[in-house]
Design an enzyme around this catalytic site. Structure first.
Site, mmCIF file in Angstrom:
data_model
loop_
_atom_site.group_PDB
_atom_site.id
_atom_site.type_symbol
_atom_site.label_atom_id
_atom_site.label_comp_id
_atom_site.label_asym_id
_atom_site.label_seq_id
_atom_site.Cartn_x
_atom_site.Cartn_y
_atom_site.Cartn_z
ATOM 1 N N GLU A 1 -2.461 7.301 -3.669
ATOM 2 C CA GLU A 1 -3.340 6.424 -4.430
ATOM 3 C C GLU A 1 -4.453 5.970 -3.499
ATOM 4 O OE1 GLU A 1 -3.202 2.032 -6.637
ATOM 5 O OE2 GLU A 1 -1.405 2.913 -5.763
ATOM 6 N N ARG B 1 0.853 -1.186 0.000
ATOM 7 C CA ARG B 1 0.000 0.000 0.000
ATOM 8 C C ARG B 1 0.895 1.245 0.000
ATOM 9 N NH1 ARG B 1 -3.275 -2.898 -1.648
ATOM 10 N NH2 ARG B 1 -5.305 -3.473 -0.771
ATOM 11 N N HIS C 1 -0.109 -0.539 -10.068
ATOM 12 C CA HIS C 1 -0.899 -1.412 -9.185
ATOM 13 C C HIS C 1 -1.295 -2.696 -9.925
ATOM 14 C CE1 HIS C 1 -3.434 -1.165 -5.307
ATOM 15 N NE2 HIS C 1 -3.216 -2.423 -5.619
#
Length: 334
Positions: A261, A232, A301
């Site tokens: 993000e 993360r 991602h």
């Protein structure tokens, strides 16, 4: 029970064939379930959604025949689980689909950094075969520090051992039997930062892990080390990365996630049309201060995104529904 009315919402193209083969009479709907369209499906006894369908009390009350909610995700915050339970409706999820997948991507990033794959490809395209600027390092006998020993972290340990690496682990819960089986050492965070040639993050994001890597402890890193984050973005303070690179502490950084993000519940969320509408990934990445840094690699991602992992999501959902139909429910959320 075999003839129950099944409705799938938020169905993506890659799911359709498998779902249709297993449930030929089911409705496959691309739109999300919400309070506006739920009245069109009042006969539904089993519904399967993804994270953009808010299965609230209002929605559940509009489905008088509902018996099962099968979310095609690990997270279930989009479902009012307690109210569903009070109505006698079971909720099931997909607890695991991509631990090895993410670990493999993390090691792909490690190899890309340590063997300067990206630079090598660009040089070759320019017909430049000078090896001086693309000299890498061996992973064998190097020390990797793995922060977080959940399912992904453990897969990282297994792969690292295959490369002949020494492994240090910092984690909240220590299982000594794992350390013995896989021959690694539990250490405190400071010790890990000071002694690791490569550090890879595999933690959830929360108040306790926010900026776990920061401006204060970046100076503890071993000079010339590499940092990998496929977990993360908020685990790492971006300014700390910039400082680490500018001061020659970090030889390279690889990020599959960025600070700022959206901290998604499930990686798979980034493939949905709703996420694409809400987040401009290109702008997100290109506005980031690190994107053009020569020692930084950023992937969008994508660590979870393999055919096999996506297939496991659909396969587990199918198994969840069939188990319920056979009066043997599995993966029940309590």
């Amino acid at each position: 029970m075999i003839n129950m009315k099944v409705v799938f919402f938020e169905v993506a193209c890659w799911e359709k064939e498998l779902l249709r083969n297993c449930f030929p009479d089911a409705l496959l709907i691309e739109e999300r379930l919400d309070s506006n369209n739920v009245k069109d499906h009042q006969e539904a006894e089993i519904i399967s959604t993804f994270v953009y369908s808010p299965v609230s009390k209002t929605v559940i009350d509009c489905l008088p025949n509902l018996k099962l909610i099968a979310t095609r995700s690990t997270g279930f915050d989009h479902i009012d689980v307690s109210y569903a339970q009070s109505r006698g409706v079971l909720v099931v999820n997909v607890p695991e689909y991509g631990s090895r997948t993410v670990a493999e991507h993390a090691f792909a990033l490690i190899l890309t950094l340590t063997r300067k794959i990206y630079q090598s490809i660009n040089q070759a395209k320019n017909l430049d075969f000078n090896h001086e600027n693309i000299r890498g390092i061996d992973l064998n006998e190097k020390t990797i520090g793995i922060i977080g020993l959940g399912k992904i972290g453990l897969e990282m340990v297994k792969i690292a051992k295959g490369f002949g690496m020494n492994v240090l682990v910092y984690t909240r819960s220590k299982k000594e039997d794992l350390a013995k089986v896989f021959n690694f050492s539990y250490v405190e965070l400071e010790t890990l930062l000071k002694n690791s040639d490569i550090i890879s993050l595999h933690l959830p994001y929360n108040q306790q892990t926010h900026h776990l890597i920061n401006k204060k402890n970046i100076n503890l890193f071993k000079k010339g080390s590499y940092l990998i984050n496929t977990a993360r973005g908020g685990l790492v303070e971006t300014e700390a990365l910039v400082l680490g690179l500018e001061n020659g502490i970090l030889a390279g950084v690889a990020l599959d996630v960025l600070e700022g993000e959206k901290e998604v519940i499930d990686e798979i969320e980034v493939l949905t049309s709703a996420y694409k509408k809400s987040v401009d990934l290109k702008t997100l990445v290109f506005n980031h201060i690190l994107v053009n840094h020569p020692k930084v690699i950023i992937t969008p991602h994508n660590a979870f995104n393999t055919k096999e992992a996506l297939g496991r999501i659909t396969k587990t959902t199918i198994e969840n529904i069939n188990a319920f139909l056979n009066n043997r429910p599995v993966n029940v959320v309590w």
